[in-house]
Design an enzyme around this catalytic site. Structure first.
Site, short mmCIF file in Angstrom:
data_model
loop_
_atom_site.label_atom_id
_atom_site.label_comp_id
_atom_site.label_asym_id
_atom_site.label_seq_id
_atom_site.Cartn_x
_atom_site.Cartn_y
_atom_site.Cartn_z
N ARG A 176 0.83 -1.22 0.00
CA ARG A 176 0.00 0.00 0.00
C ARG A 176 0.87 1.26 0.00
O ARG A 176 0.45 2.30 -0.51
CB ARG A 176 -1.01 0.00 1.14
CG ARG A 176 -2.20 0.93 0.86
CD ARG A 176 -3.25 0.87 1.94
NE ARG A 176 -4.41 0.04 1.64
CZ ARG A 176 -5.45 0.40 0.87
NH1 ARG A 176 -5.47 1.58 0.29
NH2 ARG A 176 -6.45 -0.42 0.68
N GLU A 208 -10.02 5.26 6.98
CA GLU A 208 -8.60 5.60 6.95
C GLU A 208 -8.25 6.95 6.32
O GLU A 208 -7.35 7.64 6.80
CB GLU A 208 -7.83 4.47 6.21
CG GLU A 208 -7.78 3.19 7.00
CD GLU A 208 -7.31 2.02 6.14
OE1 GLU A 208 -8.05 1.65 5.21
OE2 GLU A 208 -6.22 1.49 6.40
MO1 MOS Z 1 -6.73 -1.41 8.97
S1 MOS Z 1 -4.92 -0.41 9.09
O1 MOS Z 1 -6.75 -1.81 7.29
O2 MOS Z 1 -6.70 -2.72 10.05
#
Ligand code: MOS
Length: 763
Positions: free
Chosen positions: A304, A705
Site C-alpha cells: 500500500r 482511513e
Molecule cells: Mo486497517 S490499518 O486496514 O486494520
C-alpha cells in the site's frame, strides 16, 4: 440516525471483553516475555513460578499440541519462543493461575538465561545485511531514466517517519471457554475473527468448525487488532484446551505497549524532477520499511505504500521500490492508512524540498500536479478524480490566499510567535489490496413478529459500522430501525470473514446485507402479489405499510411477515457479496486493485512559540469527498478522529527504542498522544457530495482511513512556521515534529539572527 451504541456507551453499559461475566472456575493468564531483543535461550527456569501461589500451570512451547506458529502471511512467528528470541516482548511462557494477580506475581519468578546475538533496530541497517522479509517490490510508470532529461529542476533527499502506538482504549485480550466434545468458544477483542479462528486451529490442532470466535465490540482497533489479537486468543485457547477450564487474559497497558507491534517506521529516499512549468515529470522513491522481527502484515502494508507513493498527484514517470526489512523490534503491523501515509509523506517532502529550493510556495506545485480523471497511476488503474473539485471547493469556501496573507501578516508583526500553513490533498484507494479478501456475507433473519436480526463479518470497534448496516436493512425493508438488531460477530454464524479493515467493512458487509434483505423483500412482494392477486411490480413496502399502485392495503409489515410464516415462505437469507471489477497482477505490478478512490483537501494552520518550541494547531479546514453520506454524524466522527490521530503521528507521538531494542516510550507518561488540549482549535469539515461510485454502499464512501492523512499537513505547516522565524533552517524530514525538534530547528546554527530574541535561547 444516531449511533446505535451511543446510549449504552455513555451509561457504561456497553460490553467489552473485560466486561463479560466470567464463568465459575475461570483461570487467568499472564505472559513472560523476552527481556532481550535477540539471542539464544540457554536456560528457562519456571520451577519457582510453578510453586507460586495460585499457579495451576506454566505453559511453554513444549505444551503446544498443534503447530507453534502464528504467522498469517508468512509462517515465521512462533507463538511461544523455542530456542531463539527475536525481540524484547516476545512471549516465552504463559502462567495460568487462579487470579490475575497470582498469574502476574508468578511471571516475575521466571528466570531466563539468554546468549545475546547482534541487535538490529534500523531498517536500512537490516537491508544492508540482506535481512528482508519478502523480496523487494517495484512499481513503474513511464521511464524515469529518460524523463530526467526533460526536467529543468531535480531535487533529492531522505525522509524518516516514526512508528505509532495504536493506543486503543481497550487493550488486547481474549477469554477462551472449553465446550463439549473438545470444541472451544473464544471471546476475542479482534478485528479479524476468522484470523483468530485459523490461528487457534493451528496451535491447538482442532479443525475450524470446532472453534467459535465471538466479538461484541472493540474499544478501538486502528489496525492493531487486525492480526495481533491472534496471539492472546491462541495463548488462552492452548491453556483452556490443556486444562479444560476457561482462561482469560486481558493485557495491562504496559504489557500491551511492550509486546505488540505498531505502525511501521520508514526511512526513504526520493528524487523528484520538474519541468519549467513546475509539472512533476519524474519521481523515484525507495522505501525501507522497519518490519520488526516477523512478517505479520508487513508485506501487505509495503504494497500500500507503493500504491499511494504519488498521493493525489499525476506523475507520468515513476519508479518506486520498497524493501521490508527484518529488525529486532516487535513485529510491526496494520495501522489506519496501512502504509499509505508513509508513502504520502515522502512525496509531500519531495514537493516541499523542491518548493523550498525554488523559492516558491509548496501549494503552487501541489495544485499544478493534482490528479485528473483518466490519469493513470503507477499501478495501472485509471481514475475518476475528485482531486481538483476538493481543492477548488476548499479555495472557494476558505480562501487559500486570504489564509496565506493572514499568516504572513501575523508573522510580520510577531517575533516570538510564528504561524505556518500547509495544504494536504489526499487520494486513497478503497478495497483490500489483496483482491481475494474483498468479499463478505450477511445472515438476515426476519422473525414471525416482524423483528429482524442481522449477523455479518463486520466488527464494531467504535467506527459505527453496525449503525450503517442497520440503516441498510431499515431502508430496504422500510421499517423502523428499532425493529432491527445487529448481532455479535461470530464465526459460527458468518464464516471465512475478512478482517474489519481497509476502510471497506461497511461497503462489503453493507452490500451483502443489501442483497440478503432484497431477497427476502422480493419473496414478501411475491407473496403479496399472490395473496392480493395484483402484479408484483405494483407493490411497494413503505414505512411498514404495503402499498399497491400507490394505495395502502390492509396488509402491513407485521401481518405480511406473519402471513409469510404461515405460508411457509423463508424469512431468512444468507447472502454473499464480492466486489466486482477489481484485480491485480503482481507479476506485472499492474491492475485495477481499488473499487474507487476517496479524495479530499485540508488546509492546516499552526502557531509555534519561538522561545519554547511548543505549538498549537490553529485550524484544520477540510473539503472531503464523502460520496453520498448515509450517516453524517458517524462520518464526521471518523474524520475528526482520523485528523487528530494523524496530527498525533506527525507531531507528538514519539516511539523510542534504545539500541538494545528496548521500548523506552513504554507508558503514557513517556508516550504523548493528542489530548483534548492538543486537538485543533478549529475543525471545519465540508461534505463534498459526489455520486460516481456505485461500489460504495448507497454511494456513501468509505471513511475510516483517508482522513488520517490530513494530519501530514500539520508537519509541513510546522515547517512553514519554523521557516518564518529561521529562513535558512535546513529542516530534516524527520517526523514526528516534536516541540524539541521545533526548538532545535528554530535555532539551527547557521540561522539568521532575528531581532528581539534573547541570545540565551539559542542552542
Ligand atoms: Mo486497517 S490499518 O486496514 O486494520
Amino acid at each position: 440516525m444516531n449511533n446505535i451504541d451511543a446510549k449504552t456507551h455513555v451509561r457504561g453499559q456497553s460490553i467489552y471483553l473485560d466486561d463479560i461475566p466470567v464463568i465459575q472456575g475461570t483461570l487467568y493468564a499472564a505472559c513472560f516475555d523476552s527481556p532481550m531483543a535477540h539471542g539464544v535461550i540457554k536456560q528457562l527456569d519456571i520451577s519457582i513460578a510453578e510453586q507460586s501461589k495460585g499457579v495451576i500451570k506454566v505453559i511453554t512451547y513444549k505444551n503446544i499440541m498443534g503447530e507453534n506458529q502464528i504467522g498469517g502471511i508468512i509462517p515465521d512467528e512462533p507463538l511461544l519462543a523455542e530456542h531463539h528470541v527475536h525481540f524484547c516482548g516476545m512471549p516465552i511462557a504463559l502462567v495460568i493461575a487462579e487470579t490475575d494477580e497470582d498469574a502476574r506475581a508468578a511471571v516475575k519468578k521466571i528466570k531466563v538465561d539468554i546468549d545475546p546475538l547482534p541487535i538490529i533496530t534500523d531498517a536500512r541497517a537490516a537491508a544492508a545485511k540482506g535481512e528482508l522479509i519478502v523480496p523487494p517490490r517495484k512499481f513503474k510508470l513511464g521511464d524515469t531514466t529518460k524523463a530526467w532529461n526533460e526536467c529543468a529542476y531535480i531535487f533529492e533527499g531522505t525522509t524518516e517517519t516514526n512508528g505509532q502506538e495504536h493506543l486503543y482504549i481497550e487493550t488486547q485480550g481474549a477469554y477462551a471457554v472449553p465446550q463439549e466434545n473438545n470444541s472451544i468458544k473464544i471471546y476475542s477483542s479482534t478485528q479479524g475473527p476468522t484470523a483468530v479462528q485459523k490461528t487457534v486451529s493451528k496451535v491447538t490442532g482442532l479443525a475450524m468448525h470446532q472453534i467459535e470466535i465471538d466479538v461484541t465490540r472493540l474499544g478501538g482497533g486502528f489496525g492493531g487488532k487486525e492480526d495481533q489479537a491472534n496471539t492472546w486468543a491462541a495463548l488462552c485457547a492452548v491453556a483452556a484446551h490443556i486444562l479444560k477450564r476457561p482462561v482469560k487474559y486481558a493485557l495491562h497497558r504496559m504489557e500491551d505497549m511492550r509486546m505488540t507491534g505498531k505502525r511501521h517506521p520508514y526511512s526513504s529516499d526520493f528524487r523528484i524532477g520538474l519541468n519549467k512549468d513546475l509539472k512533476i515529470m519524474a519521481y523515484e522513491a525507495t522505501f525501507y520499511q522497519n518490519a520488526g522481527a516477523a512478517a505479520d502484515l508487513s508485506s501487505a502494508v509495503l504494497e500500500r505504500t507503493l500504491f499511494h507513493c504519488t498521493n493525489s498527484y499525476y506523475i507520468p514517470n515513476v519508479t518506486a521500490t520498497a524493501y521490508s526489512c527484518r529488525t529486532n523490534l516487535p513485529p510491526n503491523t496494520a495501522f489506519r492508512g496501512f502504509g499509505g501515509p508513509q508513502g504520502m509523506f515522502v512525496i509531500e517532502a519531495a514537493i516541499a524540498k523542491a518548493a523550498d529550493k525554488l523559492g516558491i510556495d509548496k501549494t503552487v506545485i501541489q495544485q499544478k500536479n493534482l490528479l485528473q480523471t483518466d490519469n493513470e497511476l503507477p499501478y495501472g488503474q485509471k481514475l475518476v478524480s475528485e482531486a481538483h473539485e476538493c481543492w477548488n471547493k476548499a479555495d472557494e469556501l476558505y480562501n487559500i490566499d486570504k489564509i496565506k496573507n493572514d499568516v504572513e501578516n501575523f508573522n510580520k508583526k510577531n517575533n516570538l510567535y510564528k504561524k505556518g500553513m500547509a495544504l494536504m490533498p489526499i487520494c486513497f484507494g478503497i478495497s483490500f489490496t489483496n483482491t481475494m479478501m474483498n468479499h463478505a456475507r450477511s445472515l438476515v433473519h426476519v422473525y414471525s413478529d416482524g423483528s429482524v436480526n442481522i449477523s455479518t463479518g463486520a466488527v464494531e470497534m467504535g467506527q459505527g459500522v453496525n449503525t450503517k448496516i442497520l440503516q441498510v436493512a431499515a431502508q430496504i425493508f422500510s421499517i423502523n430501525p428499532n425493529k432491527i438488531k445487529i448481532n455479535t460477530t461470530n464465526t459460527f454464524r458468518i464464516a471465512n470473514t475478512s478482517p474489519s479493515a481497509a476502510s471497506a467493512t461497511a461497503d462489503l458487509n453493507g452490500k451483502a446485507t443489501l442483497i440478503a434483505c432484497t431477497e427476502i423483500l422480493n419473496r414478501l412482494k411475491q407473496l403479496t402479489a399472490e395473496e392480493l392477486k395484483v402484479d408484483v411490480t405494483s407493490i411497494q413496502l413503505k414505512n411498514e405499510k404495503i402499498i399497491v399502485d400507490g394505495k395502502e392495503t390492509e396488509l402491513d409489515w407485521q401481518k405480511l411477515v406473519m402471513l409469510a410464516f404461515t405460508k411457509r415462505v423463508s424469512l431468512s437469507e444468507h447472502a454473499h457479496y464480492a466486489t466486482p471489477e477489481i484485480y491485480f497482477d503482481k507479476t506485472k505490478e499492474k491492475g485495477h486493485p481499488f473499487a474507487y478512490h476517496v479524495y479530499g483537501t485540508a488546509i492546516i494552520t499552526t502557531t509555534i512559540d519561538c522561545l519554547r518550541g511548543t505549538y498549537e494547531v490553529d485550524s484544520v479546514k477540510v473539503v472531503h469527498d464523502f460520496g453520498s453520506s448515509i450517516n453524517k454524524a458517524i462520518d464526521l466522527g471518523q474524520i475528526e478522529g482520523g485528523i487528530v490521530q494523524g496530527i498525533g503521528w506527525m507531531t507528538m507521538e514519539e516511539i523510542i527504542y534504545d539500541k538494545d531494542g528496548k521500548l523506552r516510550s513504554n507508558a503514557l507518561s513517556t508516550y504523548k498522544v493528542p489530548d483534548i488540549y492538543s486537538v485543533p482549535k478549529e475543525m471545519i469539515i465540508h461534505f463534498l457530495h459526489t455520486d460516481k461510485d456505485n461500489l460504495a454502499i448507497f454511494k456513501s464512501k468509505a471513511v475510516g482511513e483517508p482522513p488520517l492523512m490530513y494530519g501530514i499537513g500539520a508537519y509541513f505547516a510546522l515547517c512553514d512556521a519554523i521557516k518564518a522565524f529561521n529562513p535558512s533552517a535546513d529542516i530534516k524530514f524527520d517526523a514526528p515534529m516534536t516541540p524539541e525538534k521545533v526548538l532545535l530547528n528554530l535555532y539551527k546554527k547557521n540561522s539568521i539572527a532575528v531581532s528581539g530574541v534573547p541570545i540565551a535561547h539559542q542552542v
